[in-house]
Design a protein around this motif. Structure first.
Motif, short mmCIF file in Angstrom:
data_model
loop_
_atom_site.label_atom_id
_atom_site.label_comp_id
_atom_site.label_asym_id
_atom_site.label_seq_id
_atom_site.Cartn_x
_atom_site.Cartn_y
_atom_site.Cartn_z
N SER A 58 0.83 -1.22 0.00
CA SER A 58 0.00 0.00 0.00
C SER A 58 0.86 1.27 0.00
N HIS A 59 2.14 1.12 -0.35
CA HIS A 59 3.07 2.25 -0.44
C HIS A 59 3.23 3.02 0.86
N MET A 60 3.30 2.27 1.96
CA MET A 60 3.55 2.90 3.25
C MET A 60 4.94 2.51 3.76
N ASP A 61 5.57 3.41 4.53
CA ASP A 61 6.79 3.06 5.24
C ASP A 61 6.41 2.18 6.43
N VAL A 62 7.40 1.47 6.96
CA VAL A 62 7.14 0.59 8.11
C VAL A 62 8.12 0.90 9.23
N VAL A 63 7.59 0.99 10.46
CA VAL A 63 8.42 1.07 11.65
C VAL A 63 8.10 -0.17 12.46
N SER A 64 9.05 -1.09 12.55
CA SER A 64 8.75 -2.35 13.22
C SER A 64 9.33 -2.40 14.63
N ILE A 65 8.48 -2.75 15.57
CA ILE A 65 8.94 -2.97 16.94
C ILE A 65 9.17 -4.47 17.14
N SER A 66 8.39 -5.29 16.43
CA SER A 66 8.54 -6.74 16.59
C SER A 66 9.66 -7.25 15.68
N LYS A 67 10.24 -8.39 16.07
CA LYS A 67 11.42 -8.91 15.38
C LYS A 67 11.13 -10.05 14.41
N GLY A 68 10.11 -10.87 14.71
CA GLY A 68 9.92 -12.14 14.00
C GLY A 68 9.92 -12.05 12.49
N LYS A 82 18.34 -10.01 17.65
CA LYS A 82 18.77 -8.61 17.55
C LYS A 82 20.14 -8.51 16.88
N LEU A 83 21.03 -9.41 17.27
CA LEU A 83 22.37 -9.43 16.68
C LEU A 83 22.29 -9.60 15.17
N LEU A 84 21.46 -10.55 14.74
CA LEU A 84 21.33 -10.82 13.31
C LEU A 84 20.80 -9.60 12.56
N LEU A 85 19.78 -8.96 13.11
CA LEU A 85 19.21 -7.80 12.43
C LEU A 85 20.23 -6.66 12.32
N LEU A 86 21.02 -6.47 13.37
CA LEU A 86 22.05 -5.43 13.31
C LEU A 86 23.13 -5.80 12.29
N ALA A 87 23.52 -7.06 12.28
CA ALA A 87 24.56 -7.50 11.34
C ALA A 87 24.09 -7.36 9.89
N TYR A 88 22.82 -7.67 9.65
CA TYR A 88 22.27 -7.46 8.31
C TYR A 88 22.52 -6.03 7.87
N ARG A 89 22.18 -5.12 8.72
CA ARG A 89 22.24 -3.71 8.36
C ARG A 89 23.67 -3.20 8.25
N PHE A 90 24.52 -3.58 9.20
CA PHE A 90 25.87 -3.00 9.23
C PHE A 90 26.81 -3.65 8.22
N PHE A 91 26.62 -4.96 8.00
CA PHE A 91 27.58 -5.66 7.15
C PHE A 91 26.98 -6.09 5.81
N SER A 92 25.69 -5.85 5.61
CA SER A 92 25.03 -6.19 4.35
C SER A 92 25.36 -7.61 3.88
N LEU A 93 25.44 -8.53 4.80
CA LEU A 93 25.75 -9.89 4.40
C LEU A 93 24.50 -10.75 4.44
N ASN A 94 24.62 -11.87 3.82
CA ASN A 94 23.47 -12.74 3.64
C ASN A 94 23.55 -13.92 4.61
N ASN A 95 23.15 -13.68 5.85
CA ASN A 95 23.20 -14.73 6.86
C ASN A 95 21.81 -15.09 7.37
N HIS A 96 21.76 -16.14 8.14
CA HIS A 96 20.48 -16.56 8.70
C HIS A 96 20.64 -16.79 10.19
N ILE A 97 19.50 -16.91 10.85
CA ILE A 97 19.54 -17.06 12.30
C ILE A 97 20.32 -18.32 12.68
#
Lengths: 339, 339
Positions: free
Chosen positions: A113-123, A222-237
């Motif tokens: 629907s062309h909206m931005d998202v602010v997520s508090i939940s992690k799943g 939380k670690l994974l989400l931060l690593a995604y953003r900071f290192f732009s790598l393709n990892n999984h939980i």
């Protein structure tokens, strides 16, 4: 700014309270006129073109029932979620570690629907990070998630904004307020884990089923989400090596204490060429370490950069209003920033 | 992005080095193509439409003479500063505590030429804050100054970005790396101030004339600039109550140590209704305080908010490359953000 909220637990209600209390300040300082247009529960959306009546809404409790009662008393129908039309979705359902639903569907619907998202939940982000980021890119919208990565403790935005352009080699954090509280209690009171866990439960800090926290899974997410953003790598939980705190003994704590150390549940990500090593485990750190002096429920993160040395952020004690504040901050930064 | 640099001391040279080393990363990550178009010295601008030849420039030393030699060898004329035409001025002259010149003139010229400003020096902002901010507003340009407010330690952007929308009631910081080093040395080595100051001078940390640092004036300047931004109040440097570290005795340090405290040069700003109280003075804080465990030359700041409790940032040890990094970060954030 037309806002939808999905989920209506304590954090979502605190967010409504903040918007209500701070509407004027936000308008004058950031030229944002926030309007809460709808709330999404399992059954659908309760919404109003003019925005919900916040003082009235705040008179109801929290949870789905409160929203249903509010909708009924206000004569609002419950509509299908594809009727959502606004600027931002604040995703505040409780984190589902299995498949990230229903947050996953809500976030996809908002982006579509062309909206931005602010997520508090992690799943949803933990399980579908790449897909959601690609979707957001394809519709030229953004997903912010400070609320999912230690909330009131600034982590994501310090890495992305305060350290923009720097070469980050690793970061480590105490990202979970509950285990931080428990280990601190063991340290201060010389008790064993089961006793401190019980105390944390009695104080309402640990949940009745503390599995997500004590197992280290919450920290790993939380670690994974931060690593995604900071290192732009393709990892999984599954790539995060996780040990929780349940095996930490009174003796280990005493040994650490005797040598001016403290045991914390440390989550760390180290970049080694193109490989990233991610780890969550109880770790003994010197008391002079920035992460060793957290007040109860506080968290901390330490960045190591080539240009600026280490930069540590600590504080942001876990609380519903703190988490709601993190979502408000993200919402403002959708306007203040372009990323 | 066409960049000018005013002043060419060690920090400016490190900035040139960073731009040279990181050009590709910056281009791919932030879609910014940085070009250093000119360097301003007292005599005028040395500039080239195509950008200066960085590897060549870096072969020269630091200081005005190096630039003059470079200009001569490259057959560049030295032009008047109103010939500046680009996107951003990185102001890196040494701070002048009296009237802020020549930085003041350079910043005004850049704004008048419709350029953004990233200031590393403090003098012009401390003395002409309101005027410069009004001028920047009137030409729709921005002044960023992380480099002037504890540099590699994120202060300004944590307050403005990570805590956007929060109610800040006060903040306190250890904002000067040199006094932090000296007091730490007294604490660790049980020496008196003159001895630790001498050691800091021998280590190249304190300057030969350490007045700006030890008097607390440097901390007061940073405190004032942060307070301007966070509290939008109309204060002057005379409103900061300043006591330096020169009267701190060995005995005071020993007393603090005996009671698990540490003496730091604390700069604090407290908002009391519409009044702001600003203070710099040696203060005894408990060793568990986030600002009590700084490594040598590190700095720290602690924000107190209504919604998120306290948020402390520590680290960012003082160094030329750290200060240059702060300017690079600000430059990137001119593009990443709208404020």
């Amino acid at each position: 700014m037309d806002i939808y909220i999905s989920g209506y637990g304590v954090v979502a209600k605190e967010f409504v309270q903040l918007i209500h209390d701070k509407a004027e300040t936000i308008a004058s300082r950031y030229t944002i006129k926030p309007k809460i247009k709808g709330i999404i529960i399992r059954e659908g959306i309760v919404q109003s073109e003019d925005g919900l009546d916040l003082p009235r809404l705040l008179d109801y409790g929290v949870g789905t029932m409160a929203i249903k009662d509010y909708a009924k008393d206000s004569h609002y129908p419950i509509q299908p979620i594809d009727q959502m039309s606004g600027h931002v979705l604040v995703e505040a359902t409780s984190t589902n570690g299995n498949d990230g639903e229903p947050a996953y569907s809500y976030i996809k619907q908002a982006l579509t629907s062309h909206m931005d998202v602010v997520s508090i939940s992690k799943g949803a982000l933990v399980h579908h990070y790449e897909e959601l980021m690609q979707l957001s890119k394809s519709v030229n919208r953004r997903i912010k998630f400070s609320g999912a990565t230690a909330a009131a403790l600034p982590t994501l935005d310090v890495g992305e904004y305060s350290l923009a352009g720097m070469t980050l080699t690793r970061f480590e954090g105490v990202l979970n307020g509950t285990t931080s509280y428990i280990l601190d209690d063991m340290h201060e009171q010389d008790t064993d884990l089961s006793m401190s866990l019980q105390r944390a439960q009695e104080a309402g800090i640990a949940e009745k089923d503390p599995e997500m926290d004590v197992s280290g899974k919450d920290s790993a997410n939380k670690l994974l989400l931060l690593a995604y953003r900071f290192f732009s790598l393709n990892n999984h939980i599954q790539d995060v090596d996780v040990t929780g705190i349940m095996a930490v003994t009174k003796e280990q704590i005493a040994d650490a204490k005797a040598s001016d150390h403290k045991i914390v549940l440390l989550a760390s990500a180290v970049l080694d060429k193109q490989t990233i090593h991610m780890n969550v485990q109880p770790t003994s750190i010197p008391t002079a370490h920035p992460l060793a002096n957290l007040a109860p429920k506080e968290k901390g993160i330490c960045f190591y950069t080539e240009e600026m040395g280490r930069v540590a952020v600590i504080g942001g004690a876990s609380s519903p209003v703190g988490a709601a504040g993190a979502a408000l901050k993200d919402m403002i930064n959708l306007v203040q920033a372009n990323f």
